[in-house]
Scaffold this motif. Sequence first.
Motif, PDB file in Angstrom:
ATOM      1  N   TRP A 236     -15.032  -3.500   3.587  1.00 24.28           N
ATOM      2  CA  TRP A 236     -14.123  -4.373   4.328  1.00 24.28           C
ATOM      3  C   TRP A 236     -13.161  -3.584   5.210  1.00 24.28           C
ATOM      4  O   TRP A 236     -11.992  -3.922   5.342  1.00 24.28           O
ATOM      5  N   SER A 238     -11.622  -0.774   4.890  1.00 23.44           N
ATOM      6  CA  SER A 238     -10.408  -0.345   4.182  1.00 23.44           C
ATOM      7  C   SER A 238      -9.982   1.056   4.584  1.00 23.44           C
ATOM      8  O   SER A 238      -8.962   1.548   4.113  1.00 23.44           O
ATOM      9  N   ARG A 476      -9.551  -8.927   5.653  1.00 23.46           N
ATOM     10  CA  ARG A 476      -8.949  -7.762   5.007  1.00 23.46           C
ATOM     11  C   ARG A 476      -7.707  -8.162   4.213  1.00 23.46           C
ATOM     12  O   ARG A 476      -7.446  -7.598   3.147  1.00 23.46           O
ATOM     13  N   LEU A 480      -8.267  -6.627   0.462  1.00 26.65           N
ATOM     14  CA  LEU A 480      -7.741  -5.279   0.237  1.00 26.65           C
ATOM     15  C   LEU A 480      -6.559  -5.210  -0.725  1.00 26.65           C
ATOM     16  O   LEU A 480      -6.435  -4.227  -1.463  1.00 26.65           O
TER      17      LEU A 480
END
Length: 606
Positions: A236, A238, A476, A480
């Motif tokens: 994703w 990150s 996100r 996250l």
Amino acid sequence: MAVPTPPSVPGAPRRVPPRAPQRAPRPTLVEDSADHLLLHADVLVIGGGPAATWSAITATEQGASVVLVDKGYCGTSGVAATAGVGHWLVPPDADRRDEEITPREEQGGYLTDRDWTNDVLDEAWYRTALIEEWGYERTRRSRPAAGGARTAPAPNPFARRPGERSFSGSSPDYLRFLRGKVKKNGVTVLDHSPALELLVDGAGVVSGAQGYQRQTGRAWRVASGAVVLATGGTTWKSHSLGGDVNTGEGHLMAAEVGAHLSSMEFSNFYGMVPFGTSMDKNGFFVTASYWDHQGVPIAYENLHKSRAELLAASLRGTITAQFTQFGPEVRPTLRAAMPNFFMVTDKLGVDPFTERFPMDWVQEGTVRGTGGVHVLDRDAWTGVPGLFAAGDVAARDRVVGAATGAGGPNLAWAVATGTWSGRAAAALAADRGPSSRGLRLEPTGTVGLRPDDAAHPPRSAPAGEGSWREITAAVRDEMLPIDKSVFRHHQGLVRSLDTLDDLWDRAGTELVPAAVRGAEAIRTRETAGMLAMARWANRTALHRTETRGMHTRTDFPDADPQQARRLLTGGLRDLWVVPDPEPPVTGDAGAPYAAPTPPTRAEEAS
């Protein structure tokens, strides 16, 4: 939702013995213009890491012509290229296997399969033994250093004890060698050529893919007898080191043709990094010492299984770490094994062996987690005719369960599934014959490529770049944060799914690039892949009402013995989750281990 079974239509895979290695025929170049590249091949491999290269090499060993397409430059992009090589190699001995597998069964929440694990270890054991035979070795002779001094010879990556074998070293060396082996075996490699969608024939058999070449600015299409997905996991975006190319469009492509996924709730593994960096490629944190923001030591159980104790402390303030477990005598060896990590700590002015240093976390998703495309058999078959999956794109739950695969098991899985998929794809292509390459093929891409008019009447014109950026940021925001992805509860998961489902509705009409096979489509497709993976992960997490492995439910803090089953999920707009009808096989439930007899050269050639 019924789990797919092998179909009785052309395209179902079959097991075949390996042939002797040979240089395979080249793919057929049909068109090579400024605007379009068209190739015909027996096998198309999508990806460029260890699983992709092992699959391509194996397919050529079966006499197949192979095209490999990579989003980046094969052998240098992705998470594997930034780490060290450390295969999980266990000799074919029943006692040694039991010593290795039994602890991982407990760590994995008893969701593993001992028979599958033995098969993975067998394949990794015999296939990696070929690397030295192929000519790989690190430089052993000393080289002149500055001032004419001689450096110590590099360690042998194939160092042995009686009955044991290891293979460790530098990933760039290893991947560069595998790229060379791929090219030597006759594979056509298309670098910087992300795939955007799969192609199917009139019978629904996956028969190629198409995408876009960044550097030449043209569309490409490969018509093939079979396709292997080896596109890696999902982080994703990150900013995990090397992980921002892993955005889930491979999983989305598989789902669009009818494949499903497994263990997506175990897709929330957080890697440890020195504070302010993205350097998450190391295993030294696993047995390190930790202190909370007030300097109080933090006790933990098993960081391979769960990092909940440390993650919870991080929500209260910055924690510090120190590698107190290593004595001075081994520190030079550790530095040589993981130079990337120590380059970062040296720049920070920190000696992690003798000093405490602040640390942070980065979401590693399904790269270090477990979830991915469900493969049904030892052909790495996805249940969709013509489509196979290898490496991190495929679920590794049968080997590691609810725990992380980390480096060694993931590499063993990459070698095994790469080998299985390459063999099976080549066999299927041979069964279908060259005439299948000339068939009319239909694209299968949906969200991120074409408007979803059937389910969602267009509300406005495509929003273009602003839309994909906005949707990516929103995904996100859900995937996250530690307090959302690690410490889950019913209300939080429902809120997150409501947000993600609304984003999916928007994406169906807004994530529409100006050209289906243009540069803009790469971004919209990545966004759609991340969004799809987020929905599968959270939907499955909602269904697992217990705490097991890396899946923590604050409203169900204990493990439930009745839920010791893997969960399957799938669907695009309407998602489904069901228990896997294939139960875990642990401990004495597994078949008694019997080491396979390696094929002789005569048998391989037959």
